[in-house]
Each structure stands twice: as C-alpha cells, then as structure tokens.
Design an enzyme around this catalytic site. Structure first.
Site, short mmCIF file in Angstrom:
data_model
loop_
_atom_site.label_atom_id
_atom_site.label_comp_id
_atom_site.label_asym_id
_atom_site.label_seq_id
_atom_site.Cartn_x
_atom_site.Cartn_y
_atom_site.Cartn_z
N ASN A 395 -25.76 11.17 -19.53
CA ASN A 395 -26.40 12.48 -19.52
C ASN A 395 -26.44 13.09 -18.11
O ASN A 395 -25.62 13.92 -17.77
CB ASN A 395 -27.82 12.39 -20.10
N ASP A 396 -27.38 12.65 -17.30
CA ASP A 396 -27.57 13.26 -15.99
C ASP A 396 -26.34 13.16 -15.09
O ASP A 396 -26.11 14.04 -14.25
CB ASP A 396 -28.77 12.63 -15.28
N VAL A 397 -25.55 12.09 -15.24
CA VAL A 397 -24.41 11.88 -14.34
C VAL A 397 -23.25 12.82 -14.63
O VAL A 397 -22.25 12.82 -13.90
CB VAL A 397 -23.92 10.41 -14.40
#
Length: 473
Positions: A395-397
């Site tokens: 997700n965040d990466v």
C-alpha cells in the site's frame, strides 16, 4: 592445557566466523551458508564457555560443578525450543519471532550484568559503568522487543499514548540513570542491592513505555533498532567479562543493526527521532489531498490474460502476500508467464513487510530466482516501459502521494513507481488504507484496476485462467 589454549583462541575464531557469516548474509544467494557459518561460530563460543570450567591440569573447578548442570539444562531447553519453534513458524509470524529473539539477546546481556553486580565480580569504576550501561540497554531491548512482538502479533492493536507521555518517559529514563550512578557509587554496600533492583525495574519499564506509543508501520525500524541495542549490550557485557567473542560479536551486530536502522529510516525519508517520537503509524491518522476519480474493479481472469499477453510485468509484493501465504501460488503464475515469453521482475521496497528483508525471505521460500528480484533503486527506472505492474498486498510503498502531496504524512518517502506502468493491477482484500492511515492515490488513477479478494484465491484464479487459455489454444 589443551582446553586452555582452545579457550584462548576460540574467541577470535568464533568472531571471525561471525563476521564472515554476516558478510555472506549480504546476498540472498549466499545467505543460507552465511547463517550456517555464523551458527558454527556460536557453537565454537559455547564449547569454549564450557571449557572455561576446567583448570590447567584438566580438573573441573569444584565451585562451578553445580552451574555446569544448570548450564547444560538451559542449553538443551533453549536449543530444543528454538529448533522446534523455528521449524514450525509461519512466514507471517517470522517478524514476531525475530522480535522475540532480539529481546532474548538483550535479556541475556542484562542477566549477565545482574549476575556481575550481585556476585561482586565487577571491580573498578570503568567496569562497573560498562556493566550498568550494558544492563540498561539490554533491559530496554528486552521489554521493548516484547512490546514490538505484541504489536506485530496483534496482541496490542493500537499505539498507547497519553498527554505528557514524552515528559514522563524522559523522567523515568533520567531517574534510571541516576539510580545506576548510585549503584556505581555505593557498589558493595547494603544500599547497592536495593538500588540495583530499582535500576532494573526502571530500565525494563522504560523499554515498555518507549515502544507503546510507536505505530505499527514503524515496527520494521523498531525491530532493527532493538537488534542494534542487543548487539551493543552484548558487546559491553563482553568487555566487562573480558570475553573477546562477546565483544566482537556484539560490536558487529550493533554496528550492522545501527546502519540498517538508519538506512530504513532514510528509505521512509524520516529521521530516527521522528520514528520514535512521532505519531506516524497510527492507523487513525488523517490528512492528505483530496482524492479525484474512483476505484475501478477488474476480474482476476481478465487481469491474468492481460499479463499473459504482455511483454513485461513487474510484481510488487507486500505484507498481504505473506498473510495469504500465497507466495507459492504467485511463483506458479510467474513460471507460466516466463514460459510464455513474458519478462517478469520483482520489485522490493526497503520497508516492505514487517521486518527488514521480509519480502526477500518470502520469495526465497517459494523458490523465486534471485536474478529476477530487484531493489527499489535498481528497478524504478523500468516502470515507465513496463506493460503491467502487479501490486499484491502493498500500500504505502506505492502511494504517489509520497511524491506530490506535501500534506501527507508519507510525503518525501521514496516509493516504487508502479503508477508509471502502462497498466496497474492491485490485489487487495478491501478498500482499507495502509499503515500510514492515508488514502492511496494510485488506486484512483486511470491506469489502475483493483482485483479484490484474498491473494491466495485471486492468484489461483489467475493460474487457472491462463491454463484454460493455453488448453483452448
């Protein structure tokens, strides 16, 4: 006499094996042999510690015969439990196990310090100070690692914070340091025992309080930090015991852990202080730019067929892949694509998963060749020329907000440029946010489609779809 000479040389030999093993662990290709080499070094160090029980003439030191039995019992119990658990631990629980073992190392260093202090063996202000500092760091690593384990294992689901928490933590740490100074000044007096108990209570409590407010997204960095703490504590206690194997091994682990911690913090474009003292990682965090567009869903079969006829595919694994235990099914799908002439690569972000190298270990378990696995810096330039990017459980990466949204808590964090691929498929169980608590702008891009479902089930559908396509042809 032979035993005495062996003891004298074993420390340097064991240390050499530790260093060589660590060097081998730097590459996935040689990591297994590196682990075996370092393990051999530990066996040498353990054997040497038992040979210390012998006098120069070969007789056993009488005052240590009782401890010899306890040491053997502890070695058998600890080694047996570790062997049993290590053989059965699931990949999703590997970060928890690493956190526990980090803590055990710090606890062992603190226990050595406690024995040195209670037995009156430490002598001289310098050795006392080193023993106290090692005890402090080891105790913090012990309880802090236990809290990290509880967070990773979902025993503690949210950060625990209260008003004035940093001030309270600072006062507890300062009080612990002052009590430790009192132990040094009053060493050998009746008051020393009381102060020593208070010192360990304060150090253990600080490890808990230091870790409780840190969010789950930062646990990989925290694990690495406590690994460095453990190495430093072991090195300091090795100095107190005049044990070269402990000193060298501790310094190697401490320096490697420190470097890894700083590199991981850099990979998130954040300072170590920000990791330890900010609210990042709290899933209740808010903020971020306004989202435009809407998520589009795609069928697993359609995504699979698109990748089958693509020229190039880059796969980005995340923790969701580990949760679903779908790495074997993913590699089965990859082998089908490779056999069809599709160029397939894996892209690994430095902080993907729940511990350093988590995704590399996951793919190695499935048998994915090392030569198609690339780090972020080595593969980011390939995304604009890639037909399909497949994101699984990450997700965040891969959130473009890190590049464009200055109000986002992840702004400035280096990411994998999945959004620059011609087409992106994201395998995700639902529409939830990542650990940072912000919306992923990638999911709303025109070239992105969501494939909802458990990664194991989705990949099984993909495999079956391309097999059916081949059979129909």
């Amino acid at each position: 006499m032979i035993a005495q000479h062996f003891v004298s040389l074993s420390g340097l030999f064991a240390a050499a094996l530790f260093i060589f093993g660590l060097k081998r662990m730097a590459s996935p290709v040689t990591a297994l042999s590196g682990i075996m080499t370092a393990g051999a070094g530990m066996i040498v160090a353990v054997i040497a510690s038992f040979l210390v029980l012998f006098e120069l003439d070969g007789t056993v030191r009488s005052h240590l015969t009782t401890n010899l039995g306890l040491a053997i019992a502890a070695l058998l119990a600890g080694g047996g439990w570790a062997w049993w658990r290590g053989a059965r631990v699931e990949m999703t629980a590997m970060p928890q196990m690493v956190a526990l073992y980090n803590g055990m190392g710090g606890g062992a260093a603190a226990a050595i310090a406690a024995v040195e202090l209670s037995g009156g063996r430490a002598s001289g202000t310098l050795l006392l100070a080193v023993t106290i500092i090692g005890a402090l760091i080891g105790s913090i690593s012990l309880t802090g690692s236990f809290i990290a384990w509880a967070k990773l294992d979902s025993r503690i689901k949210k950060p625990w914070r209260f008003s004035g928490q940093r001030l309270v933590n600072g006062l507890i740490f300062l009080a612990t340091l002052l009590v430790g100074l009192g132990v040094i000044l009053l060493y050998g007096s009746p008051a020393d025992t009381v102060l020593a108990v208070l010192f360990f209570v304060g150090a253990l409590a600080f490890g808990v309080l230091m870790t409780l407010p840190i969010g789950g997204a930062d646990m990989p960095v925290v694990i690495s930090l406590y690994n460095a703490f453990t190495g430093l504590a072991v090195g300091l206690e090795g100095f107190a015991l005049q044990n070269p194997a402990l000193m060298i091994a501790g310094m190697v682990v401490g320096s490697a852990g420190t470097l890894l911690t700083l590199l991981m913090a850099k990979a998130m474009n954040r300072s170590l202080a920000n990791v330890l003292f900010s609210n990042f990682g709290d899933t209740t965090a808010s903020g971020g730019a306004e989202v435009h567009g809407q998520m589009k869903s795609a069928d697993a079969a359609d995504a699979a067929v698109n990748m089958r006829y693509a020229s190039s595919v880059i796969i980005i694994p995340g923790y969701g892949l580990a949760v679903a235990q779908a790495q074997q099914k993913l590699y089965e799908f990859v082998k089908i694509l490779l056999a069809a002439g599709v160029e397939v690569k894996f892209a690994i972000h430095p902080v993907a998963g729940r511990m350093p190298g988590h995704m590399n270990v996951l793919l190695a378990e499935a048998g994915v060749p090392y030569d198609i696995i690339f780090d972020m810096d080595d593969i980011n330039a390939d995304f604009p020329n890639t037909d399909v990017a497949l994101v699984i459980g990450a997700n965040d990466v891969v959130n473009p907000a890190a590049r464009t949204d200055k109000s986002s808590p992840i702004y400035g964090m280096p990411i994998l440029d999945a959004d620059k691929a011609h087409q992106v498929y994201v395998v995700k169980r639902g529409q939830g946010k990542g650990y940072s608590g912000v919306e992923n702008l990638l999911f709303f891009e025109d070239n992105c489609s969501m494939v909802y479902g458990d990664a194991q089930a989705v990949l099984s559908q993909m495999v079956q779809s391309v097999k059916d396509l081949a059979a129909a042809a």
